[in-house]
Write a protein that holds these residues in place. Structure first.
Motif, PDB file in Angstrom:
ATOM      1  N   ASN A 101       0.819  -1.213   0.000  1.00 17.78           N
ATOM      2  CA  ASN A 101       0.000   0.000   0.000  1.00 17.78           C
ATOM      3  C   ASN A 101       0.855   1.266   0.000  1.00 17.78           C
ATOM      4  O   ASN A 101       0.485   2.270  -0.605  1.00 17.78           O
ATOM      5  CB  ASN A 101      -0.950   0.010   1.204  1.00 17.78           C
ATOM      6  N   GLN A 102       1.990   1.205   0.695  1.00 19.44           N
ATOM      7  CA  GLN A 102       2.883   2.352   0.697  1.00 19.44           C
ATOM      8  C   GLN A 102       3.453   2.594  -0.700  1.00 19.44           C
ATOM      9  O   GLN A 102       3.534   3.741  -1.162  1.00 19.44           O
ATOM     10  CB  GLN A 102       4.027   2.123   1.698  1.00 19.44           C
TER      11      GLN A 102
ATOM     12  N   ASP B  92      -5.603   5.644   1.718  1.00 12.11           N
ATOM     13  CA  ASP B  92      -5.494   6.102   3.103  1.00 12.11           C
ATOM     14  C   ASP B  92      -6.660   5.639   3.968  1.00 12.11           C
ATOM     15  O   ASP B  92      -6.679   5.887   5.182  1.00 12.11           O
ATOM     16  CB  ASP B  92      -5.413   7.631   3.152  1.00 12.11           C
TER      17      ASP B  92
ATOM     18  N   LYS C 107       0.709   4.085  -2.884  1.00  8.86           N
ATOM     19  CA  LYS C 107       0.511   5.511  -2.629  1.00  8.86           C
ATOM     20  C   LYS C 107       1.623   6.346  -3.253  1.00  8.86           C
ATOM     21  O   LYS C 107       1.374   7.403  -3.846  1.00  8.86           O
ATOM     22  CB  LYS C 107       0.449   5.754  -1.117  1.00  8.86           C
TER      23      LYS C 107
ATOM     24  N   LYS D 214      -9.779   6.678   3.644  1.00  8.66           N
ATOM     25  CA  LYS D 214     -10.697   7.795   3.902  1.00  8.66           C
ATOM     26  C   LYS D 214     -11.903   7.703   2.978  1.00  8.66           C
ATOM     27  O   LYS D 214     -11.854   7.100   1.911  1.00  8.66           O
ATOM     28  CB  LYS D 214      -9.989   9.130   3.656  1.00  8.66           C
TER      29      LYS D 214
ATOM     30  N   GLU E 183      -6.007   8.353  -3.868  1.00  8.19           N
ATOM     31  CA  GLU E 183      -5.156   8.467  -2.681  1.00  8.19           C
ATOM     32  C   GLU E 183      -5.984   8.322  -1.412  1.00  8.19           C
ATOM     33  O   GLU E 183      -5.539   7.713  -0.425  1.00  8.19           O
ATOM     34  CB  GLU E 183      -4.422   9.808  -2.690  1.00  8.19           C
ATOM     35  N   ASP E 184      -7.186   8.886  -1.423  1.00  3.09           N
ATOM     36  CA  ASP E 184      -8.053   8.779  -0.236  1.00  3.09           C
ATOM     37  C   ASP E 184      -8.446   7.329   0.036  1.00  3.09           C
ATOM     38  O   ASP E 184      -8.539   6.907   1.192  1.00  3.09           O
ATOM     39  CB  ASP E 184      -9.318   9.627  -0.437  1.00  3.09           C
TER      40      ASP E 184
END
Length: 745
Positions: A547-548, A665, A551, A667, A661-662
């Motif tokens: 996931n890093q 994260d 991103k 979100k 991106e959200d």
């Protein structure tokens, strides 16, 4: 590239020169010592040369020199501490904890520091055992350090005599790998391409190119001779490196919708002709690489202008015979491929001329990029080490695994009667890496290589009694060992085992059978310990880190897109910013691809949601390619009346990037309705397209081709299509990410 060219590449590679340098550095003093009958007393000298020399990784001169000096001092200290205290077992256990943790953790400072840490651990392992130094600890530590100093002197002499050797070898390798990358792209143009296989090959090749680019950037932009005190040769080498980056981008941005391409043109010969020509261009790039490595001038093997003209003529024939107002857009796509091929052809012709190092080529060359932005920053602050003292750090977990492995291995060597017990620890140190996939691979290669090497060594000693032949074979084995140590660990393991057995045979032939048995048994024990620890002690699985990388890839692609897209709203394009964001996007993409490849080597139970991750890696490659294609047009003049239309599209795509991106994260930004929103239509372009189709319908292909609107439409249609593709890809990525990283409500 044919087998002869591959062999030529191998002969002029920095891998072979490293193997020869280390071998001669160790053997020449050994022969002198043997002549005077003191080799057995001075055996630490060649060992010091080999170990200290192993820390000499590619890089700027001053960093290589400093690393060698630090390695000499550090290894001397470790040899003294270990040698004087090795008979006190509880202190040795304490040393294992301290040294194991510290020398594994300094890998946070980069590959060079990691190499120094690894060699320091090897010195510690060697000096645990009485075989190496007996009671003359200080004397042997000094002899070992003298061997390291001898290698440092050898390095300084070679660097003075041939200061550009390494850069030529790496740059040549860069071009040969770039040629292979282009030949993979050629596969898309032949009938019934295997898209998955081609994509896998492209990922692998991009990772190789990324690593090579990193080495080259560091050497070129951190070497004074290339930046401030440039000679004609250094200017030409820098020019060729920068051109190789631009050529890589040009190849990358030639991405097309190959399914549509084959649907439209499979019944013609034009795609096969394009694919053949692309293979020819790939071969030319590889020849340029061989010439740079070998230090000679290259010339085109084929008449590229004639070959390109055949491709262009084939396009014109198909266009004349088959294009209508209905399929016009397919021919716009084919025209863009032809334009890319023409651009790549001109770049290759320029690179052929550059291999002559003619002063006329470089006299007007000026470095138009900010050097500091192109070299990875490496900080050596103590705080970096302290920040990694956490189980969240993969470096810290690796250090714990190494330390535990050494403790178990040392305990096993104490409780069981092994003739060379330190080989268990040696195996653990060299096999275990932070990534499970690499540890697993090296484990298999180490065991298999040791067995093959042991059998080969036994047969050589049994069948051949001539000491001169043994010596020649030992030399060849040493060269192969240090040539392939970072390329093919299986060949390196075979060769290391073979030359160690032959070496021991020269020193003490009466005990060679025991050495042979110990080598195999100790290697197997060390491999088993390494496997279980890497599998069950605080393993760091790749899916926990992906996931890093996802991103970082999203953010890098977004920055790259924003820099490029700004030109289509009327802003100026900063070439330096463009190249920096391009570099960051390619590095992030290669890191993501590398992470996914490592996942494929992990246990099946750890391969979670592989299909979705594979889709995301594939779409990320396409996204970077489409932005790279867009950047080509951003460097041209753009019709100002389209700025407003493009600005609406850019805002929409930026919102899509933010939504992706959200999701990563966790979100919930809005309600992700963005995935159902259509990209604003380009009304002006639609009007121009209708006008052009009308011209074709009323005037025919030949007369309408003279229309001034044709070229404008072709370019603007491609630009608009790229925005649409980028939007589609980002929406696809949002949908994929929702499956692998569900949004928190």
């Amino acid at each position: 590239m044919n087998y002869l060219d591959e062999f030529k590449k191998f002969l002029s590679s920095h891998y072979l020169s490293t193997g020869v340098r280390l071998t001669l550095g160790a053997v020449i003093p050994s022969l002198i010592f043997q002549h005077f009958g003191i080799l057995s007393d001075m055996i630490a000298f060649p060992l010091g040369t080999l170990l200290i020399g192993s820390t000499d990784n590619p890089g700027p001169f001053h960093r290589r020199r400093n690393a060698l000096a630090i390695a000499i001092v550090m290894c001397f200290a470790v040899a003294c501490i270990t040698g004087f205290l090795r008979h006190i077992h509880f202190i040795v256990f304490a040393e294992i904890i301290v040294f194991g943790m510290f020398f594994s953790l300094i890998g946070v400072y980069g590959n060079r520091a990691n190499s120094i840490g690894l060699i320091s651990l090897l010195v510690f392992v060697f000096n645990i055992d009485d075989h190496m130094s007996g009671d003359a600890v200080l004397r042997n530590a000094l002899i070992f350090s003298a061997g390291g100093v001898w290698y440092l002197i050898l390095f300084l002499v070679i660097q003075t005599l041939r200061p550009y050797l390494l850069i030529q070898q790496l740059l040549g390798e860069n071009f040969t790998e770039l040629g292979k990358f282009l030949s993979i792209k050629a596969g898309y143009y032949f009938a019934k391409p295997d898209y998955d296989e081609l994509f896998t090959q492209m990922i692998h090749q991009q990772v190789l190119l990324r690593e090579n680019h990193e080495h080259l950037r560091e050497i070129i932009f951190k070497t004074r001779e290339f930046v401030t005190e440039s000679t004609n040769k250094s200017r030409v080498l820098m020019l060729m490196f920068l051109d190789s980056i631009d050529l890589f981008e040009r190849i990358l941005n030639s991405q097309q919708n190959y399914t549509n391409l084959h649907r439209a043109f499979d019944d013609t010969k034009v795609l096969r002709l394009f694919g053949t020509y692309i293979n020819w261009l790939a071969a030319e790039i590889q020849q340029i690489g061989l010439a740079i490595q070998g230090g000679y001038s290259s010339r085109p093997k084929r008449d590229l202008d004639e070959a390109f003209n055949k491709c262009q003529a084939a396009f014109e024939r198909v266009r004349q015979d088959r294009m209508t107002h209905e399929n016009m857009e397919d021919y716009i796509m084919l025209r863009q491929i032809l334009n890319s091929l023409q651009d790549i052809t001109e770049r290759i012709k320029k690179l052929h001329r550059a291999t002559t190092y003619d002063a006329e080529i470089s006299k007007d060359h000026k470095l138009n990029v900010g050097v500091d932005n192109f070299v990875p920053k490496q900080e050596y602050e103590p705080q970096t080490l302290l920040d990694n003292l956490s189980l969240k750090s993969s470096h810290f977990r690796h250090a714990l695994r190494i330390t535990l492995g050494l403790l178990i291995g040392y305990a096993a060597s104490l409780f069981f009667d092994f003739g060379h017990g330190y080989w268990i620890l040696l195996t653990i140190v060299t096999i275990m890496k932070p990534a499970f996939s690499i540890t697993k691979q090296r484990n298999l290669y180490r065991i298999a290589g040791t067995l093959v090497g042991a059998v080969s060594g036994f047969l050589i000693l049994y069948l051949i009694k001539d000491g001169t032949v043994h010596f020649v074979l030992m030399m060849l084995a040493m060269i192969l060992a240090y040539t392939f140590l970072k390329v093919n660990y299986f060949i390196a393991s075979v060769s290391i085992t073979l030359y160690v057995l032959l070496w021991f045979n020269f020193l003490n032939p009466a005990h060679i059978t025991a050495v042979l048995q110990d080598r195999v048994i100790d290697t197997v024990i060390g491999s088993v310990i390494a496997y279980f620890i890497s599998s069950y002690v605080l393993p760091v699985w790749e899916h926990s880190q992906i996931n890093q990388y996802i991103k970082e890839a999203l953010q890098a692609n977004r920055k790259y897109f924003d820099i490029v897209a700004a030109k289509f709203t009327g802003k100026n394009l900063d070439i330096n910013d463009l190249k920096v964001t391009r570099k960051d996007a390619i590095i992030a993409l290669a890191n993501l691809s590398d992470n996914f490849q490592k996942m494929l080597s992990e246990p099946k139970r750890q391969q979670l949601k592989m299909e979705e991750y594979h889709q995301f890696v594939a779409t990320s490659h396409m996204l970077t390619s489409y932005v790279a294609s867009l950047s080509t047009y951003a460097q041209n003049n753009i019709q100002t009346e389209f700025f407003t239309e493009f600005e609406l599209m850019i805002r929409q795509i930026d919102r899509q990037f933010q939504a992706a991106e959200d999701v990563v994260d966790g979100k919930l930004h809005g309600n992700l309705e963005i995935v159902r929103e259509s990209l604003p239509q380009n009304h002006r372009l639609a009007e121009l397209l209708i006008k052009r189709k009308k011209e074709i319908r009323e005037l025919g292909i030949e007369k309408s081709a003279q229309s001034p609107a044709r070229k404008v439409l072709s370019e603007l249609k491609t630009i608009n299509g790229l925005f649409e593709l980028i939007s589609t890809i980002t929406i696809d990525e949002i949908k994929i990410l929702q499956k692998v990283a569900p949004v928190k409500v």
